[in-house]
Design a protein around this motif. Structure first.
Motif, PDB file in Angstrom:
ATOM      1  N   MET A 125       0.822  -1.211   0.000  1.00 18.33           N
ATOM      2  CA  MET A 125       0.000   0.000   0.000  1.00 18.33           C
ATOM      3  C   MET A 125       0.857   1.262   0.000  1.00 18.33           C
ATOM      4  N   VAL A 126       1.912   1.256   0.787  1.00 15.56           N
ATOM      5  CA  VAL A 126       2.807   2.418   0.812  1.00 15.56           C
ATOM      6  C   VAL A 126       3.505   2.580  -0.536  1.00 15.56           C
ATOM      7  N   ASP A 127       3.942   1.470  -1.120  1.00 12.20           N
ATOM      8  CA  ASP A 127       4.625   1.542  -2.421  1.00 12.20           C
ATOM      9  C   ASP A 127       3.695   2.094  -3.502  1.00 12.20           C
ATOM     10  N   LEU A 128       2.451   1.621  -3.519  1.00 10.96           N
ATOM     11  CA  LEU A 128       1.492   2.125  -4.500  1.00 10.96           C
ATOM     12  C   LEU A 128       1.243   3.622  -4.299  1.00 10.96           C
ATOM     13  N   ALA A 129       1.073   4.027  -3.044  1.00 15.91           N
ATOM     14  CA  ALA A 129       0.816   5.439  -2.757  1.00 15.91           C
ATOM     15  C   ALA A 129       2.022   6.308  -3.121  1.00 15.91           C
ATOM     16  N   ALA A 130       3.221   5.819  -2.833  1.00 11.91           N
ATOM     17  CA  ALA A 130       4.429   6.581  -3.150  1.00 11.91           C
ATOM     18  C   ALA A 130       4.603   6.730  -4.660  1.00 11.91           C
ATOM     19  N   ASP A 131       4.333   5.644  -5.400  1.00 11.39           N
ATOM     20  CA  ASP A 131       4.419   5.728  -6.866  1.00 11.39           C
ATOM     21  C   ASP A 131       3.425   6.741  -7.412  1.00 11.39           C
ATOM     22  N   TYR A 132       2.219   6.724  -6.865  1.00  6.82           N
ATOM     23  CA  TYR A 132       1.199   7.668  -7.325  1.00  6.82           C
ATOM     24  C   TYR A 132       1.610   9.101  -6.988  1.00  6.82           C
ATOM     25  N   ALA A 133       2.185   9.300  -5.794  1.00  7.93           N
ATOM     26  CA  ALA A 133       2.592  10.649  -5.367  1.00  7.93           C
ATOM     27  C   ALA A 133       3.715  11.210  -6.233  1.00  7.93           C
ATOM     28  N   ARG A 134       4.476  10.316  -6.854  1.00 10.88           N
ATOM     29  CA  ARG A 134       5.566  10.779  -7.725  1.00 10.88           C
ATOM     30  C   ARG A 134       5.044  11.270  -9.070  1.00 10.88           C
ATOM     31  N   THR A 135       3.868  10.801  -9.479  1.00 10.25           N
ATOM     32  CA  THR A 135       3.365  11.136 -10.817  1.00 10.25           C
ATOM     33  C   THR A 135       2.180  12.106 -10.794  1.00 10.25           C
TER      34      THR A 135
ATOM     35  N   ASP B 223      -6.028  -0.088  -7.908  1.00 10.12           N
ATOM     36  CA  ASP B 223      -5.530  -1.384  -7.442  1.00 10.12           C
ATOM     37  C   ASP B 223      -5.378  -1.441  -5.927  1.00 10.12           C
ATOM     38  N   LEU B 224      -5.220  -0.295  -5.308  1.00  3.07           N
ATOM     39  CA  LEU B 224      -5.005  -0.235  -3.865  1.00  3.07           C
ATOM     40  C   LEU B 224      -6.055  -1.010  -3.083  1.00  3.07           C
ATOM     41  N   HIS B 225      -7.283  -1.033  -3.588  1.00  3.76           N
ATOM     42  CA  HIS B 225      -8.368  -1.612  -2.794  1.00  3.76           C
ATOM     43  C   HIS B 225      -8.176  -3.098  -2.532  1.00  3.76           C
ATOM     44  N   PHE B 226      -7.472  -3.813  -3.435  1.00 10.80           N
ATOM     45  CA  PHE B 226      -7.237  -5.233  -3.187  1.00 10.80           C
ATOM     46  C   PHE B 226      -6.425  -5.436  -1.902  1.00 10.80           C
ATOM     47  N   PHE B 227      -5.442  -4.582  -1.703  1.00 10.51           N
ATOM     48  CA  PHE B 227      -4.521  -4.758  -0.586  1.00 10.51           C
ATOM     49  C   PHE B 227      -5.150  -4.298   0.734  1.00 10.51           C
ATOM     50  N   MET B 228      -5.849  -3.179   0.695  1.00 13.13           N
ATOM     51  CA  MET B 228      -6.434  -2.694   1.949  1.00 13.13           C
ATOM     52  C   MET B 228      -7.570  -3.611   2.398  1.00 13.13           C
ATOM     53  N   LYS B 229      -8.328  -4.144   1.467  1.00 11.82           N
ATOM     54  CA  LYS B 229      -9.427  -5.023   1.861  1.00 11.82           C
ATOM     55  C   LYS B 229      -8.909  -6.357   2.400  1.00 11.82           C
ATOM     56  N   ARG B 230      -7.802  -6.846   1.840  1.00 14.09           N
ATOM     57  CA  ARG B 230      -7.202  -8.065   2.401  1.00 14.09           C
ATOM     58  C   ARG B 230      -6.694  -7.785   3.814  1.00 14.09           C
ATOM     59  N   ALA B 231      -6.080  -6.621   4.009  1.00 19.28           N
ATOM     60  CA  ALA B 231      -5.578  -6.272   5.341  1.00 19.28           C
ATOM     61  C   ALA B 231      -6.730  -6.171   6.336  1.00 19.28           C
ATOM     62  N   TRP B 232      -7.822  -5.568   5.921  1.00 22.01           N
ATOM     63  CA  TRP B 232      -8.976  -5.466   6.814  1.00 22.01           C
ATOM     64  C   TRP B 232      -9.534  -6.849   7.146  1.00 22.01           C
ATOM     65  N   ALA B 233      -9.607  -7.719   6.148  1.00 18.32           N
ATOM     66  CA  ALA B 233     -10.152  -9.063   6.375  1.00 18.32           C
ATOM     67  C   ALA B 233      -9.270  -9.849   7.343  1.00 18.32           C
ATOM     68  N   LEU B 234      -7.953  -9.780   7.157  1.00 18.11           N
ATOM     69  CA  LEU B 234      -7.046 -10.543   8.022  1.00 18.11           C
ATOM     70  C   LEU B 234      -6.997  -9.984   9.436  1.00 18.11           C
TER      71      LEU B 234
END
Length: 342
Positions: A211-221, A297-308
């Motif tokens: 999630m951090v990597d995706l957000a950082a990549d987005y913040a760069r562009t 794409d972020l939603h796949f990762f945050m929803k898995r984190a919430w589920a776990l």
């Protein structure tokens, strides 16, 4: 004493990371979410790499590695939000069943796990639903302090919807019997829960980093006022704070895998749940509140984190257990006693 991972462990992790990056990117996640949710071809490749038998003894066809080797692989599966139940197999089922490998029926299941031809779903009695029970050949289930290995054809499943679109969960109706009984040893279900908690923590670590990597990549562009939004302190400082939380969670997870102490597992679980929640909140903000939507794409990762975060003992359970160990009136105090297990 050197507490670092060996070069072989890190090389194996990097190999698995490259493999998963090629086999389980965002496009594959979207295909899985739109279809059955699982890929037989990807599962076979995982088996061909030996990953389905990572923690199964060599005598049963596995690699015979331990939880300290496995925890790095579990982290990598979280980094890609792997849909297949690899971690439940090698981090929960295989270690539990290894204690009963002298039984011919259990030995056959372990050999099947190593070959990737047999699947075992795991469900603690404190959790209302079991993940991937529909595709399992056997289910590890607990009731009244006893652990059972139940054939799939002896349970009735009622599918439920998970917040995670890639997670297949179901309520399980089943009857315990002497023929399904594995063990009623004191604490057997606590160990069962702890293995699940460690698996969830290790995956959560990878999910938070993704999630951090995706957000950082987005913040760069993504640009505002003619500059990438990542150059603004209000954005980069929040991301840096989450990265620090992830790094502070990483050592407890690795220690928990090494010691398997309940206190260390609870510590790791709490640290990862908090880090992953912070990563999700921050990433949503960086994506301009679009992160929760299906288009990102972020939603796949945050929803898995919430589920776990809600299975194998939630944050409240592990915080309460850790508090009893160090803050109760009868807790041992002093350098040699503060962190004794209770």
């Amino acid at each position: 004493m050197n507490f670092a991972f060996t070069e072989d462990q890190l090389l194996f992790r990097d190999t698995v990371r490259d493999f998963l990056a090629a086999e389980c990117g965002p496009a594959e996640l979207r295909a899985a979410a739109a279809g059955t949710g699982r890929s037989a071809a990807r599962w076979q490749k995982l088996a061909d790499m030996g990953l389905t038998g990572l923690t199964v003894a060599e005598a049963r066809g596995g690699l015979g590695l331990g939880l300290l080797d496995y925890v790095l692989i579990a982290e990598e599966t979280g980094r890609v939000a792997l849909p297949e139940p690899l971690i439940d197999q090698i981090g929960i089922a295989a270690p539990v069943l290894a204690d009963f490998a002298a039984r011919a029926d259990v030995a056959a299941v372990l050999s099947g796990l190593a070959a990737g031809t047999c699947k075992v779903a795991a469900g603690h009695p404190d959790d209302p639903f079991v993940a991937d029970a529909g595709e399992a050949d056997f289910l590890l289930l607990g009731r009244d302090g006893v652990l059972h290995l139940v054939p799939r054809d002896r349970v009735v499943l009622t599918p439920e919807t998970s917040v995670d679109p890639l997670r297949r969960i179901a309520a399980v109706d089943w009857a315990a019997g002497n023929e399904t009984r594995l063990s009623g040893e004191t604490g057997i279900l606590d160990r069962f829960r702890d293995l699940g908690a460690l698996a969830a923590a290790a995956q959560g670590l990878g999910l938070a980093q993704a999630m951090v990597d995706l957000a950082a990549d987005y913040a760069r562009t993504r640009q505002q006022f003619g500059k990438p939004i990542g150059t603004f302190q209000a954005v980069k400082h929040h991301l840096a704070t989450v990265q620090v939380a992830i790094e502070f969670a990483r050592a407890p997870v690795y220690k928990a895998a090494a010691t398997q102490h309940p206190r260390d597992i609870s510590h790791a679980r709490i640290a990862v749940v908090d880090a992953a929640a912070a990563a999700a909140r921050t990433a949503i903000q960086v994506f301009g509140a679009m992160g929760y939507t299906y288009e990102v794409d972020l939603h796949f990762f945050m929803k898995r984190a919430w589920a776990l975060a809600g299975v194998w003992g939630d944050r409240h359970y592990h915080l309460d257990r850790l508090s009893r160990m160090v803050l109760s009136d009868d807790a041992a105090i002093g350098a040699d006693g503060t962190f004794q297990d209770r």
